[in-house]
Write a protein that holds these residues in place. Structure first.
Motif, PDB file in Angstrom:
ATOM      1  N   VAL A  81       0.796  -1.113  -0.110  1.00  0.00           N
ATOM      2  CA  VAL A  81       0.163   0.169   0.099  1.00  0.00           C
ATOM      3  C   VAL A  81       0.877   1.280   0.171  1.00  0.00           C
ATOM      4  O   VAL A  81       2.056   1.162   0.432  1.00  0.00           O
ATOM      5  N   ASP A  82       0.326   2.310  -0.342  1.00  0.00           N
ATOM      6  CA  ASP A  82       0.905   3.585  -0.590  1.00  0.00           C
ATOM      7  C   ASP A  82       0.576   4.483   0.620  1.00  0.00           C
ATOM      8  O   ASP A  82       1.380   5.347   1.034  1.00  0.00           O
ATOM      9  N   ALA A  83      -0.622   4.235   1.130  1.00  0.00           N
ATOM     10  CA  ALA A  83      -0.899   5.087   2.687  1.00  0.00           C
ATOM     11  C   ALA A  83      -1.960   4.078   3.006  1.00  0.00           C
ATOM     12  O   ALA A  83      -2.532   3.291   2.432  1.00  0.00           O
ATOM     13  N   ASN A 113       4.025   7.366  11.484  1.00  0.00           N
ATOM     14  CA  ASN A 113       4.386   8.508  10.766  1.00  0.00           C
ATOM     15  C   ASN A 113       5.557   8.934  10.634  1.00  0.00           C
ATOM     16  O   ASN A 113       6.295   9.411   9.700  1.00  0.00           O
ATOM     17  N   THR A 114       6.354   9.113  12.032  1.00  0.00           N
ATOM     18  CA  THR A 114       7.630   9.756  12.026  1.00  0.00           C
ATOM     19  C   THR A 114       8.800   8.738  11.716  1.00  0.00           C
ATOM     20  O   THR A 114       9.817   8.993  11.486  1.00  0.00           O
ATOM     21  N   THR A 115       8.346   7.499  11.711  1.00  0.00           N
ATOM     22  CA  THR A 115       9.345   6.504  11.655  1.00  0.00           C
ATOM     23  C   THR A 115       9.521   5.673  10.397  1.00  0.00           C
ATOM     24  O   THR A 115      10.116   4.907  10.104  1.00  0.00           O
ATOM     25  N   GLY A 116       8.050   5.688   9.765  1.00  0.00           N
ATOM     26  CA  GLY A 116       7.995   5.036   8.369  1.00  0.00           C
ATOM     27  C   GLY A 116       8.104   5.649   7.354  1.00  0.00           C
ATOM     28  O   GLY A 116       8.216   7.302   7.288  1.00  0.00           O
ATOM     29  N   ASP A 117       7.851   5.166   6.131  1.00  0.00           N
ATOM     30  CA  ASP A 117       7.751   5.673   4.873  1.00  0.00           C
ATOM     31  C   ASP A 117       6.514   5.722   4.424  1.00  0.00           C
ATOM     32  O   ASP A 117       6.220   6.300   3.121  1.00  0.00           O
ATOM     33  N   ILE A 118       5.523   5.194   4.846  1.00  0.00           N
ATOM     34  CA  ILE A 118       4.073   4.935   4.432  1.00  0.00           C
ATOM     35  C   ILE A 118       3.249   6.137   5.282  1.00  0.00           C
ATOM     36  O   ILE A 118       3.267   5.930   6.437  1.00  0.00           O
ATOM     37  N   VAL A 159       4.559  12.155  -1.212  1.00  0.00           N
ATOM     38  CA  VAL A 159       5.722  11.406  -1.021  1.00  0.00           C
ATOM     39  C   VAL A 159       6.306  11.033  -2.616  1.00  0.00           C
ATOM     40  O   VAL A 159       7.411  11.212  -2.787  1.00  0.00           O
ATOM     41  N   TRP A 160       5.316  10.921  -3.545  1.00  0.00           N
ATOM     42  CA  TRP A 160       5.858  10.708  -4.802  1.00  0.00           C
ATOM     43  C   TRP A 160       6.476  11.701  -5.512  1.00  0.00           C
ATOM     44  O   TRP A 160       7.387  11.698  -6.317  1.00  0.00           O
TER      45      TRP A 160
END
Length: 164
Positions: A81-83, A113-118, A159-160
């Motif tokens: 998933v992207d989000a 949210n602060t530790t991940g990329d999604i 993000v993209w």
């Protein structure tokens, strides 16, 4: 801005990127299902309205709002998933349980949210009464699910844009 001054379903349609190639995870609480079901309907319908394909929307349920953080983390780890959108509803009662659940979910989603990329989109309604919750899931104040879907699309696009 307080929801009382802003309808959750009002936005500029043309300001939302096309979601055709985006993949979404939605984790929804079964607790207060009359509210969370309406939030889910709003989120899914709004994603589709902006081009998301039904097969690119993965919906999973957890028993209560406290489990939303774990559900979101598992979806990030196990689904492409992207989000992720979390949807829940906590209505204040006579005990401090409300405070602990709301604080735990808020801190958990913030950590993801602060530790991940999604991006994980916060769709937890926290109200004093059932009427306030109904107003925010398709009632006179719009649908928080709509707002979360728009936020998810925009955050994926954000993000993209950084990865181009």
């Amino acid at each position: 801005m307080a929801t009382a001054y802003h309808n959750l379903s009002d936005y500029d349609f043309n300001s939302v990127p096309d979601a055709q190639t985006m993949r979404f995870g939605i984790v929804v609480s079964e607790w207060n299902s009359n509210i969370t079901g309406a939030l889910l309907d709003g989120a899914v319908n709004t994603l589709i309205k902006h081009g998301a394909k039904k097969e690119n929307i993965i919906v999973k349920c957890v028993p209560g709002s406290f489990e939303l953080t774990f559900g979101a983390n598992q979806m990030i780890e196990n689904c492409d998933v992207d989000a992720v959108i979390i949807l829940g509803c906590v209505i204040k009662g006579e005990t401090p349980h409300f405070d602990y659940v709301c604080m735990g979910v808020t801190q958990g989603i913030t950590q993801l949210n602060t530790t991940g990329d999604i991006p994980v989109i916060y769709g937890l309604i926290t109200t004093n009464t059932m009427e306030q919750a109904e107003d925010r899931c398709g009632g006179k104040l719009g649908n928080k699910g709509d707002e979360c879907a728009i936020t998810a699309i925009k955050m994926i696009d954000f993000v993209w844009s950084l990865n181009k």
